[in-house]
Design a protein around this motif. Structure first.
Motif, PDB file in Angstrom:
ATOM      1  N   VAL A 157       0.784  -1.087  -0.073  1.00 12.49           N
ATOM      2  CA  VAL A 157      -0.494   0.015  -0.330  1.00 12.49           C
ATOM      3  C   VAL A 157       0.428   1.621  -0.422  1.00 12.49           C
ATOM      4  O   VAL A 157       0.617   2.241  -0.817  1.00 12.49           O
ATOM      5  CB  VAL A 157      -0.963  -0.282   1.435  1.00 12.49           C
ATOM      6  N   CYS A 158       2.109   1.103   0.689  1.00 11.17           N
ATOM      7  CA  CYS A 158       2.847   2.105   0.915  1.00 11.17           C
ATOM      8  C   CYS A 158       3.097   2.934  -1.210  1.00 11.17           C
ATOM      9  O   CYS A 158       3.052   3.992  -0.717  1.00 11.17           O
ATOM     10  CB  CYS A 158       4.418   2.052   1.441  1.00 11.17           C
ATOM     11  N   CYS A 161       0.771   5.459  -1.967  1.00 12.06           N
ATOM     12  CA  CYS A 161       0.751   5.797  -0.809  1.00 12.06           C
ATOM     13  C   CYS A 161       1.705   7.520  -1.466  1.00 12.06           C
ATOM     14  O   CYS A 161       0.661   8.103  -1.702  1.00 12.06           O
ATOM     15  CB  CYS A 161       0.514   5.685   0.531  1.00 12.06           C
ATOM     16  N   LYS A 162       2.724   6.542  -1.980  1.00 15.85           N
ATOM     17  CA  LYS A 162       3.082   7.239  -2.946  1.00 15.85           C
ATOM     18  C   LYS A 162       2.494   8.639  -4.017  1.00 15.85           C
ATOM     19  O   LYS A 162       2.816   9.409  -4.160  1.00 15.85           O
ATOM     20  CB  LYS A 162       5.000   6.840  -2.713  1.00 15.85           C
ATOM     21  N   VAL A 167      -0.050  12.294   2.854  1.00 10.40           N
ATOM     22  CA  VAL A 167       1.367  12.515   3.447  1.00 10.40           C
ATOM     23  C   VAL A 167       1.749  11.020   4.622  1.00 10.40           C
ATOM     24  O   VAL A 167       0.625  10.553   5.044  1.00 10.40           O
ATOM     25  CB  VAL A 167       1.008  13.354   4.606  1.00 10.40           C
ATOM     26  N   VAL A 169       1.605   8.992   6.941  1.00 10.67           N
ATOM     27  CA  VAL A 169       0.327   9.085   8.674  1.00 10.67           C
ATOM     28  C   VAL A 169       1.717   8.408   9.664  1.00 10.67           C
ATOM     29  O   VAL A 169       1.521   8.511  11.150  1.00 10.67           O
ATOM     30  CB  VAL A 169      -0.553   8.344   8.505  1.00 10.67           C
ATOM     31  N   LEU A 170       2.835   7.170   9.657  1.00  7.30           N
ATOM     32  CA  LEU A 170       3.639   6.961  10.080  1.00  7.30           C
ATOM     33  C   LEU A 170       4.681   7.702  10.783  1.00  7.30           C
ATOM     34  O   LEU A 170       5.183   7.425  11.579  1.00  7.30           O
ATOM     35  CB  LEU A 170       4.164   5.418   9.296  1.00  7.30           C
ATOM     36  N   CYS A 177       0.462   2.479  11.077  1.00  5.26           N
ATOM     37  CA  CYS A 177      -0.182   1.688   9.421  1.00  5.26           C
ATOM     38  C   CYS A 177       0.620   0.445   9.325  1.00  5.26           C
ATOM     39  O   CYS A 177       1.547   0.234   9.211  1.00  5.26           O
ATOM     40  CB  CYS A 177       0.349   2.754   9.002  1.00  5.26           C
ATOM     41  N   GLY A 179      -0.044  -0.336   5.560  1.00  2.84           N
ATOM     42  CA  GLY A 179       0.266  -0.199   5.099  1.00  2.84           C
ATOM     43  C   GLY A 179       2.019  -0.538   3.813  1.00  2.84           C
ATOM     44  O   GLY A 179       2.178  -1.468   2.859  1.00  2.84           O
ATOM     45  N   PRO A 180       3.292  -0.875   4.634  1.00  2.00           N
ATOM     46  CA  PRO A 180       4.373  -1.058   4.651  1.00  2.00           C
ATOM     47  C   PRO A 180       4.532  -3.014   4.074  1.00  2.00           C
ATOM     48  O   PRO A 180       4.862  -3.778   3.554  1.00  2.00           O
ATOM     49  CB  PRO A 180       5.200  -0.862   5.606  1.00  2.00           C
ATOM     50  N   PRO A 191      -4.742   5.706   4.601  1.00  2.00           N
ATOM     51  CA  PRO A 191      -3.961   7.419   4.504  1.00  2.00           C
ATOM     52  C   PRO A 191      -4.394   8.404   3.919  1.00  2.00           C
ATOM     53  O   PRO A 191      -4.355   9.281   4.263  1.00  2.00           O
ATOM     54  CB  PRO A 191      -2.575   6.565   3.988  1.00  2.00           C
TER      55      PRO A 191
HETATM   56  S1  SF4 Z   1       3.442   3.702   6.013  1.00  2.00           S
HETATM   57 FE1  SF4 Z   1       0.994   3.717   5.869  1.00  2.00          FE
HETATM   58  S2  SF4 Z   1       0.965   6.616   5.245  1.00  2.00           S
HETATM   59 FE2  SF4 Z   1       2.870   5.655   5.223  1.00  2.00          FE
HETATM   60  S3  SF4 Z   1       3.234   5.555   3.114  1.00  2.00           S
HETATM   61 FE3  SF4 Z   1       3.065   2.958   3.605  1.00  2.00          FE
HETATM   62  S4  SF4 Z   1       0.342   3.219   3.621  1.00  2.00           S
HETATM   63 FE4  SF4 Z   1       1.497   5.224   3.639  1.00  2.00          FE
END
Ligand code: SF4
Ligand code: SF4
Length: 252
Positions: A157-158, A161-162, A167, A169-170, A177, A179-180, A191
């Motif tokens: 998901v990161c 997000c990019k 932004v 959130v982590l 989060c 997401g990683p 996010p």
């Molecule tokens: S850690 Fe969460 S908010 Fe940060 S880039 Fe990854 S998915 Fe997005």
């Protein structure tokens, strides 16, 4: 379209394709889709979409029949690909649940576990999400019709997000989060609204859950909460299951 143990949300994703539905129906003969029509065409079928997990002896037999009658079998959603929220039963005695929920649990015929379809039969493609993304479902059907590989990313998901310019959130707020370690596909919705991802698309292809767990623990998340973070819709997906079990073991 076949339903097993599920909430029907992933099947609805197809009906939710309002602008594209007539085009889809123009290209594909929908042979068995009880949520949309009681008219059923007998198999064999070119492609089966399977929603839901296997939780009863009857369904363990039925999925074998679906596989036999399908040239291509695609599973859709967290229940079909990982066992779903109902796989929380795998962690305790299922009778504890049936006793708590049903007045006469003796009438309930259920298996002790909820398992993904791939534990029972060969699966040609898995589409993740809870529920799935309808655009990805259309891409999958288009790829099938045009005899090509579906353009569906297996990153985290990161990455989305990019691309979306969110932004983080982590990093920016210290909001937990997943997401990683979570499979892309939703477009990083949570996010985008300043919320952490809770992993509804399940683990990405190569998730480093140990690293993320260390980061979350370092930012003050209690061990009990860390275990729970991995035990939601995809609790039975191997990467999440193993990480939460390791945490529980460490806690003794
Ligand atoms: S850690 Fe969460 S908010 Fe940060 S880039 Fe990854 S998915 Fe997005
Ligand atoms: S950001 Fe995470 S929890 Fe939110 S929809 Fe996407 S995968 Fe699901």
């Amino acid at each position: 379209m076949w339903k097993f143990a599920s909430c029907d949300g992933c099947q609805l994703s197809l009906l939710d394709c309002e602008d594209e539905l007539l085009d889809v129906a123009g290209e594909i003969e929908i042979a068995h889709f009880l949520e949309a029509s009681s008219a059923v065409v007998r198999g064999p079928y070119d492609v089966s979409l399977v929603e839901g997990s296997v939780t009863t002896p009857h369904d363990a037999q039925r999925i074998l029949e679906v596989r036999r009658s399908s040239r291509v079998l695609i599973t859709i959603g967290a229940c079909a690909t990982a066992g779903g929220i109902q796989a929380l039963r795998n962690l305790i005695d299922v009778e504890d649940f049936t006793r708590a929920v049903y007045a006469t649990p003796a009438y309930v015929s259920t298996l002790a576990t909820s398992t993904p379809i791939s534990d029972h039969v060969h699966v040609d493609f898995e589409l993740h999400g809870c529920p799935i993304n309808k655009a990805q479902l259309l891409e999958l059907l288009s790829a099938f019709l045009n005899d090509r590989r579906p353009a569906i990313a297996s990153a985290s998901v990161c990455m989305e997000c990019k691309r979306r310019g969110n932004v983080c959130v982590l990093v920016a707020h210290g909001t937990p989060c997943l997401g990683p370690v979570t499979h892309a596909g939703c477009g990083a919705i949570c996010p985008a609204y300043d919320r952490g991802c809770y992993g509804c698309y399940g683990p990405m292809e190569t998730p480093n859950t140990a690293s993320l767990t260390g980061w979350l623990a370092g930012h003050g998340m209690a061990e009990r909460d860390l275990v729970r973070v991995y035990r939601t819709f995809n609790a039975n997906a191997p990467a999440f299951r193993e990480q939460s079990a390791a945490l529980e073991e460490d806690a003794g």
